[in-house]
Motif scaffolding. Structure first.
Motif, PDB file in Angstrom:
ATOM      1  N   PHE A   1      80.247  83.557  31.140  1.00  0.00           N
ATOM      2  CA  PHE A   1      81.465  82.763  31.337  1.00  0.00           C
ATOM      3  C   PHE A   1      82.643  83.676  31.064  1.00  0.00           C
ATOM      4  O   PHE A   1      82.809  84.172  29.939  1.00  0.00           O
ATOM      5  CB  PHE A   1      81.464  81.549  30.403  1.00  0.00           C
ATOM      6  N   ASP A   2      83.435  83.940  32.070  1.00  0.00           N
ATOM      7  CA  ASP A   2      84.532  84.895  31.923  1.00  0.00           C
ATOM      8  C   ASP A   2      85.789  84.269  31.343  1.00  0.00           C
ATOM      9  O   ASP A   2      86.736  84.983  31.002  1.00  0.00           O
ATOM     10  CB  ASP A   2      84.822  85.547  33.289  1.00  0.00           C
ATOM     11  N   VAL A   3      85.796  82.946  31.259  1.00  0.00           N
ATOM     12  CA  VAL A   3      86.906  82.230  30.594  1.00  0.00           C
ATOM     13  C   VAL A   3      86.275  81.228  29.640  1.00  0.00           C
ATOM     14  O   VAL A   3      85.084  80.904  29.765  1.00  0.00           O
ATOM     15  CB  VAL A   3      87.797  81.462  31.604  1.00  0.00           C
ATOM     16  N   ALA A   4      87.062  80.772  28.661  1.00  0.00           N
ATOM     17  CA  ALA A   4      86.570  79.732  27.759  1.00  0.00           C
ATOM     18  C   ALA A   4      86.391  78.472  28.581  1.00  0.00           C
ATOM     19  O   ALA A   4      87.268  78.083  29.347  1.00  0.00           O
ATOM     20  CB  ALA A   4      87.572  79.495  26.637  1.00  0.00           C
ATOM     21  N   THR A   5      85.218  77.844  28.478  1.00  0.00           N
ATOM     22  CA  THR A   5      84.950  76.649  29.278  1.00  0.00           C
ATOM     23  C   THR A   5      83.878  75.817  28.569  1.00  0.00           C
ATOM     24  O   THR A   5      83.621  76.023  27.375  1.00  0.00           O
ATOM     25  CB  THR A   5      84.537  77.049  30.715  1.00  0.00           C
ATOM     26  N   ALA A   6      83.272  74.901  29.274  1.00  0.00           N
ATOM     27  CA  ALA A   6      82.163  74.123  28.725  1.00  0.00           C
ATOM     28  C   ALA A   6      81.142  73.936  29.839  1.00  0.00           C
ATOM     29  O   ALA A   6      81.494  73.990  31.021  1.00  0.00           O
ATOM     30  CB  ALA A   6      82.646  72.762  28.218  1.00  0.00           C
ATOM     31  N   PHE A   7      79.883  73.760  29.452  1.00  0.00           N
ATOM     32  CA  PHE A   7      78.853  73.577  30.466  1.00  0.00           C
ATOM     33  C   PHE A   7      77.867  72.507  30.007  1.00  0.00           C
ATOM     34  O   PHE A   7      77.895  72.052  28.858  1.00  0.00           O
ATOM     35  CB  PHE A   7      78.111  74.899  30.756  1.00  0.00           C
ATOM     36  N   ALA A   8      76.990  72.101  30.935  1.00  0.00           N
ATOM     37  CA  ALA A   8      75.923  71.161  30.602  1.00  0.00           C
ATOM     38  C   ALA A   8      74.692  71.535  31.408  1.00  0.00           C
ATOM     39  O   ALA A   8      74.806  71.909  32.579  1.00  0.00           O
ATOM     40  CB  ALA A   8      76.346  69.733  30.922  1.00  0.00           C
ATOM     41  N   LEU A   9      73.543  71.450  30.762  1.00  0.00           N
ATOM     42  CA  LEU A   9      72.262  71.710  31.415  1.00  0.00           C
ATOM     43  C   LEU A   9      71.477  70.413  31.507  1.00  0.00           C
ATOM     44  O   LEU A   9      71.357  69.679  30.516  1.00  0.00           O
ATOM     45  CB  LEU A   9      71.444  72.714  30.596  1.00  0.00           C
ATOM     46  N   THR A  10      70.939  70.128  32.697  1.00  0.00           N
ATOM     47  CA  THR A  10      70.092  68.950  32.888  1.00  0.00           C
ATOM     48  C   THR A  10      68.916  69.365  33.753  1.00  0.00           C
ATOM     49  O   THR A  10      68.855  70.498  34.239  1.00  0.00           O
ATOM     50  CB  THR A  10      70.845  67.807  33.603  1.00  0.00           C
ATOM     51  N   GLY A  11      67.968  68.452  33.942  1.00  0.00           N
ATOM     52  CA  GLY A  11      66.840  68.740  34.834  1.00  0.00           C
ATOM     53  C   GLY A  11      65.709  69.443  34.098  1.00  0.00           C
ATOM     54  O   GLY A  11      65.452  69.183  32.919  1.00  0.00           O
ATOM     55  N   ALA A  12      65.043  70.353  34.808  1.00  0.00           N
ATOM     56  CA  ALA A  12      63.839  70.992  34.276  1.00  0.00           C
ATOM     57  C   ALA A  12      64.151  71.775  33.006  1.00  0.00           C
ATOM     58  O   ALA A  12      64.974  72.687  33.013  1.00  0.00           O
ATOM     59  CB  ALA A  12      63.245  71.920  35.327  1.00  0.00           C
ATOM     60  N   PRO A  13      63.485  71.422  31.903  1.00  0.00           N
ATOM     61  CA  PRO A  13      63.796  72.078  30.636  1.00  0.00           C
ATOM     62  C   PRO A  13      63.220  73.492  30.578  1.00  0.00           C
ATOM     63  O   PRO A  13      62.158  73.771  31.119  1.00  0.00           O
ATOM     64  CB  PRO A  13      63.118  71.182  29.591  1.00  0.00           C
ATOM     65  N   CYS A  14      63.967  74.382  29.936  1.00  0.00           N
ATOM     66  CA  CYS A  14      63.488  75.742  29.710  1.00  0.00           C
ATOM     67  C   CYS A  14      64.210  76.261  28.475  1.00  0.00           C
ATOM     68  O   CYS A  14      65.168  75.662  28.013  1.00  0.00           O
ATOM     69  CB  CYS A  14      63.755  76.630  30.915  1.00  0.00           C
ATOM     70  N   GLU A  15      63.758  77.395  27.971  1.00  0.00           N
ATOM     71  CA  GLU A  15      64.455  78.056  26.864  1.00  0.00           C
ATOM     72  C   GLU A  15      65.845  78.418  27.379  1.00  0.00           C
ATOM     73  O   GLU A  15      65.965  79.022  28.431  1.00  0.00           O
ATOM     74  CB  GLU A  15      63.734  79.349  26.493  1.00  0.00           C
ATOM     75  N   ALA A  16      66.888  78.035  26.633  1.00  0.00           N
ATOM     76  CA  ALA A  16      68.254  78.364  27.054  1.00  0.00           C
ATOM     77  C   ALA A  16      68.998  78.887  25.841  1.00  0.00           C
ATOM     78  O   ALA A  16      69.029  78.229  24.794  1.00  0.00           O
ATOM     79  CB  ALA A  16      68.936  77.131  27.625  1.00  0.00           C
ATOM     80  N   HIS A  17      69.559  80.072  25.978  1.00  0.00           N
ATOM     81  CA  HIS A  17      70.290  80.687  24.875  1.00  0.00           C
ATOM     82  C   HIS A  17      71.703  81.048  25.276  1.00  0.00           C
ATOM     83  O   HIS A  17      71.915  81.655  26.326  1.00  0.00           O
ATOM     84  CB  HIS A  17      69.570  81.963  24.411  1.00  0.00           C
ATOM     85  N   LEU A  18      72.658  80.682  24.407  1.00  0.00           N
ATOM     86  CA  LEU A  18      74.055  81.058  24.599  1.00  0.00           C
ATOM     87  C   LEU A  18      74.350  82.122  23.553  1.00  0.00           C
ATOM     88  O   LEU A  18      74.306  81.819  22.344  1.00  0.00           O
ATOM     89  CB  LEU A  18      74.973  79.847  24.434  1.00  0.00           C
TER      90      LEU A  18
END
Lengths: 222, 306
Positions: B63-80
């Motif tokens: 993310f090149d700017v400050a923002t927000a996101f959401a993940l839905t659907g098929a679950p997987c390991e997700a790291h920020l």
């Protein structure tokens, strides 16, 4: 057209209806279907209309139960019966310039061999008729053209070629058409046009619409 | 935002390109519509804001700017930035932060929505990618490392809306896994009567397996070839996402959103609209059986989620 062809209809998923016609003159039936499709597009209940071989699919904005579909099928039948005869309908003719053979038509020699005629004869017969756009499918803007000289009918390839150039003119079975975009293709390629068949900035984006007439013009005489 | 890794197949999608079937243009769009809508609603975006659909995980973005996101659907390991991140909720992302998706544990398609949406150009009324036709979305193709995606500029348009019932129901049931059996509800197809009684019987009694040649255009099922004495080609007719075709090879093809608008194989069945997200989330290697839904539809049977 003689006796009016019988219309049958069937549900196509929850949101669509497919109407089909069987008549003694498939070309006249197909042209009439194209005219009907143009009529149906103005209806606010209709989300989309897809013309296919001797049939028409009407997609609705909302799902329809059987009673609604039956009522709509009746409406389609009425519109079909109310269409003006072919002689009174406006028709658009598109001329397509084609470079036949050579690198533009790599399968021309093979087609000539399969049809037992010279390449010049293939070209002459291909250019010698006015085609009708039967329907679109396969790729955006790909028009299936009917009315080809029966002697030019050649089978499709058993395996598609991986990369047919945009603008390629091909023959598949009894039909002919032009590939709007490069990509795989199963038809035999006899020539190529520079004309743009599909443009996302146009309304509608496809150059050829069902019911349009097409003539091929060879760029250089055989 | 910048794509660092595309994974098996990631593309920009929205709710589809509607109204152009007459031009032989596929609808495309997110294969799991409720998951896409859910991701957008979590962020207060319009339901139809463009987002990224990642197939079998693997996607990595910065993310090149400050923002927000959401993940839905098929679950997987997700790291920020190396820390496990939450699913189905709004997550703030500082400028420069990296999100990485691992492999999917259930289902097939993960949605990544970003606040204000992905602002690629609109083509034929949609931001969906038509990969086969090469237009729409980001340059008409799957995402790959180095791609820079523009984000929308306006603030969130809505207060948080309830998530679609269909999405919540799928969450509760759990998404299909490799080796499990999915039951897909179908209506009779327009060509069902053209297929023999034997063929139809085999179609419904076989436990099919979703094969590796499955794509956004179609699921290709594997199993014993359906024996059919009658002709296997019919005149070219309209098809749509959910159409199940019975080709010459005898193994069913289930068309999805990127599929063609017409086809010459018998249309033996049509998957009901409510089960299209299930098709989207059935991974290669999962098993599939078809279940007949009553052919005659009354108005009450057509309510969503039914």
């Amino acid at each position: 057209m003689g006796a009016s062809p019988r219309m049958r209809w069937v549900r196509l998923g929850e949101h669509a209806l497919e109407c089909s016609w069987e008549g003694a003159d498939p070309l006249a039936v197909q042209r009439r279907i194209a005219a009907l499709a143009a009529r149906l597009r103005g209806d606010p209940k209709v989300a989309d209309v897809v013309v296919s071989m001797q049939a028409l699919a009407v997609f609705f904005q909302d799902a329809g139960d059987d009673a609604l579909l039956a009522r709509y099928a009746d409406e389609v039948r009425r519109l079909w019966n109310d269409l003006p005869p072919e002689s009174e309908r406006e028709v658009r003719v598109v001329e397509i310039s084609v470079r036949y053979g050579g690198v533009d038509g790599p399968d021309l020699a093979e087609v000539a061999r399969l049809c037992e005629m010279t390449e010049a004869e293939v070209i002459r017969r291909h250019c010698g008729v006015e085609y009708t756009v039967f329907f679109l499918g396969f790729q955006p803007g790909f028009a299936y053209l009917g009315g080809m000289d029966a002697r030019l009918a050649v089978p499709r390839l058993s395996e598609p070629q991986p990369s047919v150039a945009a603008g390629s003119v091909g023959i598949g079975g009894a039909m002919t058409g032009v590939y709007p975009r490069n990509g795989p293709g199963g038809w035999r390629i006899i020539g190529r046009t520079e004309l743009t068949l599909f443009d996302v900035t146009h309304t509608p984006p496809a150059l050829l619409q069902p019911g349009d007439r097409v003539r091929f013009i060879p760029v250089s005489q055989p | 935002m910048t794509v660092l890794r595309g994974g098996p197949l990631a593309s920009v999608q929205d709710l589809g390109r509607h109204g152009y079937r007459s031009q032989a243009v596929a609808v495309c769009g997110a294969l799991d519509i409720p998951a896409a809508v859910a991701a957008n609603r979590i962020l207060g975006n319009d339901d139809g804001a463009a987002l990224i659909e990642a197939t079998y995980g693997g996607l990595a973005v910065r993310f090149d700017v400050a923002t927000a996101f959401a993940l839905t659907g098929a679950p997987c390991e997700a790291h920020l930035d190396g820390e496990r991140t939450a699913w189905d909720m709004r997550v703030t992302a500082p400028a420069g932060s990296r999100l990485e998706l691992g492999t999917v544990t259930a289902g097939a398609r993960t949605m990544l929505a970003v606040e204000c949406g992905i602002a690629v150009p609109i083509v034929l009324d949609s931001r969906s990618t038509d990969i086969a036709a090469g237009f729409g979305g980001f340059e008409g193709r799957a995402l790959r490392a180095g791609d820079v995606l523009p984000l929308g500029e306006q603030g969130p348009a809505h207060d948080a809306h309830p998530l679609p019932d269909a999405y919540l129901a799928a969450r509760r049931r759990g998404l299909p896994r490799v080796g499990t059996t999915v039951f897909v509800r179908v209506l009779p197809g327009p060509d069902a009567e053209r297929c023999s009684e034997t063929a139809r019987s085999q179609f419904f009694s076989t436990e099919w397996v979703v094969g590796p040649r499955s794509t956004r255009a179609a699921l290709r099922l594997e199993g014993p070839a359906i024996v059919e004495e009658r002709a296997r080609e019919v005149p070219s007719r309209a098809v749509l996402p959910g159409t199940v075709q019975l080709p010459i090879g005898g193994r069913p093809i289930v068309l999805l959103a990127d599929g063609p608008t017409t086809g010459g194989y018998p249309r033996v069945a049509t998957v009901i609209h409510a089960d299209l997200p299930l098709l989207a989330q059935t991974p290669i290697g999962a098993h599939m059986r078809f279940v007949r839904v009553a052919g005659a539809l009354r108005a009450s049977a057509l309510t969503p989620g039914g």
